[in-house]
Design a protein around this motif. Structure first.
Motif, mmCIF file in Angstrom:
data_model
loop_
_atom_site.group_PDB
_atom_site.id
_atom_site.type_symbol
_atom_site.label_atom_id
_atom_site.label_comp_id
_atom_site.label_asym_id
_atom_site.label_seq_id
_atom_site.Cartn_x
_atom_site.Cartn_y
_atom_site.Cartn_z
ATOM 1 N N ARG A 3 17.908 6.074 8.342
ATOM 2 C CA ARG A 3 18.781 5.843 9.480
ATOM 3 C C ARG A 3 18.249 6.596 10.705
ATOM 4 N NH1 ARG A 3 23.060 3.003 9.042
ATOM 5 N NH2 ARG A 3 23.746 2.378 6.973
ATOM 6 N N ILE A 4 18.552 6.032 11.866
ATOM 7 C CA ILE A 4 18.124 6.657 13.114
ATOM 8 C C ILE A 4 18.896 7.953 13.290
ATOM 9 C CG2 ILE A 4 18.122 6.352 15.629
ATOM 10 C CD1 ILE A 4 17.807 3.363 15.086
ATOM 11 N N SER A 5 18.219 9.018 13.723
ATOM 12 C CA SER A 5 18.839 10.331 13.854
ATOM 13 C C SER A 5 20.015 10.287 14.816
ATOM 14 C CB SER A 5 17.800 11.337 14.332
ATOM 15 O OG SER A 5 17.298 10.937 15.576
ATOM 16 N N ARG A 6 21.020 11.094 14.562
ATOM 17 C CA ARG A 6 22.248 11.022 15.339
ATOM 18 C C ARG A 6 22.090 11.601 16.726
ATOM 19 N NH1 ARG A 6 27.342 11.406 11.434
ATOM 20 N NH2 ARG A 6 26.477 10.230 9.698
ATOM 21 N N ALA A 7 21.263 12.593 16.917
ATOM 22 C CA ALA A 7 21.084 13.174 18.248
ATOM 23 C C ALA A 7 19.945 12.466 18.957
ATOM 24 C CB ALA A 7 20.717 14.662 18.112
ATOM 25 N N ALA A 197 10.499 10.424 20.382
ATOM 26 C CA ALA A 197 9.125 10.457 19.880
ATOM 27 C C ALA A 197 9.113 10.571 18.366
ATOM 28 C CB ALA A 197 8.367 11.618 20.517
ATOM 29 N N LYS A 198 9.988 11.387 17.815
ATOM 30 C CA LYS A 198 10.049 11.558 16.370
ATOM 31 C C LYS A 198 10.407 10.240 15.691
ATOM 32 C CE LYS A 198 12.457 14.182 12.766
ATOM 33 N NZ LYS A 198 13.478 15.227 12.488
ATOM 34 N N GLU A 199 11.332 9.474 16.311
ATOM 35 C CA GLU A 199 11.746 8.203 15.734
ATOM 36 C C GLU A 199 10.634 7.168 15.839
ATOM 37 O OE1 GLU A 199 15.121 7.854 18.177
ATOM 38 O OE2 GLU A 199 16.517 8.671 16.684
ATOM 39 N N ARG A 200 9.874 7.210 16.943
ATOM 40 C CA ARG A 200 8.754 6.280 17.089
ATOM 41 C C ARG A 200 7.684 6.563 16.042
ATOM 42 N NH1 ARG A 200 9.623 7.089 22.706
ATOM 43 N NH2 ARG A 200 7.841 8.479 22.856
ATOM 44 N N ARG A 201 7.429 7.841 15.796
ATOM 45 C CA ARG A 201 6.456 8.199 14.761
ATOM 46 C C ARG A 201 6.951 7.731 13.403
ATOM 47 N NH1 ARG A 201 6.136 13.074 17.769
ATOM 48 N NH2 ARG A 201 7.537 14.105 16.270
#
Length: 349
Positions: A3-7, A197-201
């Motif tokens: 899941r995509i991070s909440r923050a 950026a973390k989600e794109r990685r």
């Protein structure tokens, strides 16, 4: 499922909503309806894959329509050239008939029997008169036949021109569909840019994992123990050409030298090997000789997806060279990382 991070959740949620809204806004009856907005990174990956696949299908259809329109344009030009040559021959025959008539007028147009009586060499006069009449009749017959042929050519040219107009209209429609797909991809890229950026990685990692899983399953069948390892002479030339293109960008409808789409790369690779093959992946699948994947060899083309919308050049050891999709470059990747439809062989040697 990741899941995509909440923050910062509001920014990610807005990005997902934007993707759904923009894809819906660009919907066309000729295109597949966009799915619901993704709520996970894996959902985003799947939606991106679907968008790029739709884009490749639309591009393939545009390329096919463009090839047909170009071929028809050549046909129309050839027919027009034939009409022009027929008109030139007709004009020459008319001049010849006119010259004959003028000569007869200057000579008084004496009947053959009078020319025979007055000629110092009567036998030659008779021969000359007979030959002149025969030549005149033959010229008139050729002129009549030429007029008939010219009219038929004009009819064929008019029909071909009408067909060309229809093909150009079809090409415009396909280009419009492709534009709508591009708008969807722009929305997808906007989504990616709004992710952290973390989600794109993580998104890129999910893509790699999916490809690695597919490749492992393919290799696990033992297929690489069966496929050929030696390319033909032409196949080696095609591979060498494709290798020189590594790093060049993917561009819609491009076939070099500075950029390529998937079938633009494969068709040009084989053209530089001295073999002309169809321009699109669909036509390459439809018209080139099929070979079992278990018997393919380096230089063969692997066709992907049930609709034959993607193609790559097999280079051996389970690897391919391909122009993958917008935003990417020509590169080496795993042959089994996508759904394989089959393999085709441009040369039979």
């Amino acid at each position: 499922m990741t899941r995509i991070s909440r923050a910062p959740r509001h920014r990610t949620a807005a990005a997902l909503t934007l993707l759904c809204a923009l894809t819906a806004a660009t919907q066309s009856p000729a295109l597949a309806a966009p799915g619901p907005a993704p709520t996970t990174l894996d959902g985003v990956r799947r939606q991106l894959d679907d968008l790029y696949h739709q884009a490749e299908v639309a591009t393939g259809k545009y390329n096919a329509a463009d090839e047909k329109a170009k071929a028809q344009k050549k046909r129309v030009d050839a027919l027009n050239a034939q009409v022009k040559r027929a008109e030139q021959r007709e004009a020459r025959l008319k001049d010849l008939l006119g010259a004959t008539a003028r000569a007869q007028y200057r000579s008084g147009g004496l009947p053959a029997e009078v020319q025979f009586a007055l000629s110092p060499e009567p036998e030659n006069a008779l021969d000359d008169a007979a030959l002149a009449g025969q030549a005149q009749r033959g010229t008139q017959q050729r002129l009549t036949a030429l007029k008939t042929a010219r009219k038929a050519l004009r009819t064929r040219t008019a029909e071909a021109t009408t067909e060309l107009s229809a093909l150009r209209a079809s090409r415009r429609t396909m280009d419009g569909n492709r534009t709508k797909i591009e708008e969807r991809i722009t929305a997808a890229l906007a989504l990616q840019s709004r992710l952290r950026a973390k989600e794109r990685r993580r998104l890129a990692e999910l893509e790699r994992q999916a490809q690695n899983k597919a490749q492992a399953a393919w290799v696990g069948t033992g297929i690489l123990k069966q496929v050929g390892t030696r390319a033909s002479a032409a196949g080696r030339k095609a591979i060498a050409y494709a290798t020189r293109q590594i790093g060049k960008p993917y561009v819609w409808g491009a076939e070099g030298p500075d950029s390529f789409d998937c079938s633009g790369l494969t068709s040009q690779a084989w053209l530089h090997a001295g073999v002309v093959i169809p321009r699109t992946s669909e036509e390459q699948w439809a018209r080139l000789p099929h070979v079992p994947v278990s018997r393919m060899r380096p230089g063969d083309l692997i066709i992907y997806f049930a609709d034959a919308s993607h193609v790559a050049l097999y280079i051996g050891h389970g690897k391919i060279i391909s122009a993958p999709r917008p935003g990417r470059w020509v590169y080496v990747s795993d042959a089994g990382s996508m759904q394989i439809l089959g393999a085709v062989r441009p040369d039979t040697r």
